[in-house]
Design a protein around this motif. Structure first.
Motif, mmCIF file in Angstrom:
data_model
loop_
_atom_site.group_PDB
_atom_site.id
_atom_site.type_symbol
_atom_site.label_atom_id
_atom_site.label_comp_id
_atom_site.label_asym_id
_atom_site.label_seq_id
_atom_site.Cartn_x
_atom_site.Cartn_y
_atom_site.Cartn_z
ATOM 1 N N ILE A 141 -49.788 -23.463 43.139
ATOM 2 C CA ILE A 141 -48.602 -22.849 42.534
ATOM 3 C C ILE A 141 -47.932 -23.897 41.655
ATOM 4 C CG2 ILE A 141 -46.353 -21.788 42.993
ATOM 5 C CD1 ILE A 141 -47.486 -20.975 45.772
ATOM 6 N N HIS A 142 -47.627 -23.527 40.411
ATOM 7 C CA HIS A 142 -46.965 -24.459 39.496
ATOM 8 C C HIS A 142 -45.624 -24.905 40.097
ATOM 9 C CE1 HIS A 142 -44.789 -25.922 35.981
ATOM 10 N NE2 HIS A 142 -45.995 -26.199 35.508
ATOM 11 N N ARG A 147 -40.611 -24.024 42.997
ATOM 12 C CA ARG A 147 -39.176 -24.307 43.126
ATOM 13 C C ARG A 147 -38.403 -23.007 43.362
ATOM 14 N NH1 ARG A 147 -35.452 -25.344 38.526
ATOM 15 N NH2 ARG A 147 -33.751 -26.600 39.335
ATOM 16 N N ARG A 148 -38.747 -21.959 42.622
ATOM 17 C CA ARG A 148 -38.085 -20.657 42.810
ATOM 18 C C ARG A 148 -38.384 -20.109 44.207
ATOM 19 N NH1 ARG A 148 -40.147 -17.896 37.211
ATOM 20 N NH2 ARG A 148 -39.525 -19.635 35.873
ATOM 21 N N GLY A 152 -35.769 -19.427 47.285
ATOM 22 C CA GLY A 152 -35.666 -18.099 47.861
ATOM 23 C C GLY A 152 -35.915 -18.063 49.351
ATOM 24 N N LEU A 153 -36.762 -18.960 49.835
ATOM 25 C CA LEU A 153 -37.045 -18.992 51.268
ATOM 26 C C LEU A 153 -35.959 -19.709 52.059
ATOM 27 C CD1 LEU A 153 -40.887 -19.694 51.216
ATOM 28 C CD2 LEU A 153 -39.704 -17.507 51.619
ATOM 29 N N HIS A 159 -29.305 -20.326 43.631
ATOM 30 C CA HIS A 159 -29.432 -21.547 42.835
ATOM 31 C C HIS A 159 -29.068 -21.258 41.376
ATOM 32 C CE1 HIS A 159 -31.175 -25.245 41.281
ATOM 33 N NE2 HIS A 159 -31.635 -24.490 40.301
ATOM 34 N N VAL A 160 -28.396 -22.208 40.742
ATOM 35 C CA VAL A 160 -28.112 -22.097 39.312
ATOM 36 C C VAL A 160 -28.322 -23.475 38.689
ATOM 37 C CG1 VAL A 160 -26.423 -21.542 37.525
ATOM 38 C CG2 VAL A 160 -26.419 -20.250 39.661
ATOM 39 N N ASP A 161 -29.237 -23.545 37.696
ATOM 40 C CA ASP A 161 -29.427 -24.793 36.945
ATOM 41 C C ASP A 161 -28.238 -24.972 36.020
ATOM 42 O OD1 ASP A 161 -31.870 -25.664 37.926
ATOM 43 O OD2 ASP A 161 -33.007 -24.485 36.475
#
Length: 161
Positions: A141-142, A147-148, A152-153, A159-161
């Motif tokens: 997985i890239h 990261r997403r 989520g887990l 999250h907000v960059d």
């Protein structure tokens, strides 16, 4: 039109500079047992969650529902927000017919649950699987997509960059 060649760059100082920004939605779909819906991209062989660009006149929720069904055959209901991912560390290079576009994604990642359909392969998914979170490390997985998934887990705030 021919398929574009896709190259994902992550934290690569030699990556080409973005030429566009495009909004997209992705969905972290989890079934009743907590498994994550993954698909394998035929263009780069990497595993990912359903993701795609927003169309004109479409909400992020509508995009996530549409993309998941188009890519995997699974019908979903959106249940919340994983986060908004805009980091310049991730750029995607597309090459088609000698022309190059380099995107810096603006991704809205949503939580979802399955409500119908069956996992099936498509032009955008050479394989579709339900995967336990404990088994995610065995899938290629890239890092930007992982990261997403990891956000989520976690049970933290969106999250907000």
């Amino acid at each position: 039109m021919g398929k574009a060649r896709r190259i994902d760059h992550w934290k690569n100082p030699d990556a080409p500079k973005p030429t566009t920004r495009r909004p997209s939605a992705s969905v972290l779909v989890r079934d009743m047992t907590g498994r994550v819906l993954l698909l394998r991209r035929p263009d780069n062989g990497l595993w990912t969650i359903p993701t795609g660009g927003l169309k004109k006149g479409e909400t992020a929720t509508e995009c996530g529902v549409r993309e998941c069904h188009e890519e995997t055959g699974v019908e979903i209901e959106i249940t919340g927000l994983v986060g908004v991912f805009t980091t310049p560390d991730h750029v995607i290079e597309y090459v088609r017919k000698g022309k190059t576009e380099v995107r810096q994604p603006v991704n809205i990642c949503l939580h979802a649950r399955p409500v119908g359909g069956e996992p099936t392969t498509t032009d955008e998914a050479s394989e579709v699987r339900w995967v336990t979170p404990a088994d995610l490390d065995s899938y290629d997985i890239h890092p930007a997509l992982r990261r997403r998934i990891d956000h989520g887990l976690s049970l933290g705030r969106p999250h907000v960059d």
